[in-house]
Design a protein around this motif. Structure first.
Motif, PDB file in Angstrom:
ATOM      1  N   SER A  38     -34.652   2.313 -61.824  1.00 12.26           N
ATOM      2  CA  SER A  38     -33.500   2.762 -61.034  1.00 12.26           C
ATOM      3  C   SER A  38     -33.960   1.450 -59.724  1.00 12.26           C
ATOM      4  CB  SER A  38     -33.345   3.947 -60.761  1.00 12.26           C
ATOM      5  OG  SER A  38     -35.097   4.463 -60.221  1.00 12.26           O
ATOM      6  N   ILE A  41     -31.597  -0.877 -59.710  1.00  6.84           N
ATOM      7  CA  ILE A  41     -30.420  -1.147 -59.551  1.00  6.84           C
ATOM      8  C   ILE A  41     -29.792  -0.975 -58.140  1.00  6.84           C
ATOM      9  CG2 ILE A  41     -28.499   0.579 -60.076  1.00  6.84           C
ATOM     10  CD1 ILE A  41     -28.937  -0.901 -62.542  1.00  6.84           C
ATOM     11  N   GLY A  53     -26.939   0.452 -65.989  1.00  8.77           N
ATOM     12  CA  GLY A  53     -28.054   0.474 -66.038  1.00  8.77           C
ATOM     13  C   GLY A  53     -28.154   0.468 -67.516  1.00  8.77           C
ATOM     14  N   LEU A  66     -30.875   6.713 -62.607  1.00  7.11           N
ATOM     15  CA  LEU A  66     -29.749   4.981 -62.767  1.00  7.11           C
ATOM     16  C   LEU A  66     -28.715   5.313 -62.443  1.00  7.11           C
ATOM     17  CD1 LEU A  66     -30.809   3.287 -66.501  1.00  7.11           C
ATOM     18  CD2 LEU A  66     -31.551   2.933 -64.118  1.00  7.11           C
ATOM     19  N   VAL A  74     -23.711   3.220 -67.197  1.00 13.15           N
ATOM     20  CA  VAL A  74     -24.958   3.267 -67.595  1.00 13.15           C
ATOM     21  C   VAL A  74     -25.115   3.465 -69.447  1.00 13.15           C
ATOM     22  CG1 VAL A  74     -27.365   4.558 -68.348  1.00 13.15           C
ATOM     23  CG2 VAL A  74     -26.434   4.626 -66.368  1.00 13.15           C
TER      24      VAL A  74
END
Length: 85
Positions: A38, A41, A53, A66, A74
């Motif tokens: 994270s 990101i 992600g 994420l 993701v």
């Protein structure tokens, strides 16, 4: 599957997101980051860089983190990104 329009680069601790993008002639907005953290990101979001992600389907908490960090999608299987045609 996504078709690559440019080279694929792996980040190392010495490279920042913008440095890698700019070194190869891609602006941050034209570079896609795929990251399992994270933090990565969030860094992409701060640099206006699109980000996906990566986390296994069974890791629901990681997938949610994420998404919360700003991942546009993701992924659970990087093979889905390989162009097969």
């Amino acid at each position: 599957a996504l078709k690559p329009v440019g080279p694929i680069h792996f980040l190392t601790p010495e490279n920042s997101l913008k440095t890698v993008a700019n070194t190869y002639g891609h602006g941050p907005r034209n570079t896609l980051l795929i990251d399992a953290s994270s933090t990565g990101i969030g860094m992409a979001q701060n640099g206006f860089m699109p980000a996906f992600g990566f986390a296994p389907k069974a890791r629901i908490g990681d997938r949610n983190a994420l998404r919360f960090a700003g991942a546009q999608m993701v992924l659970s299987d990087l093979n889905a990104l390989i162009c097969r045609g």
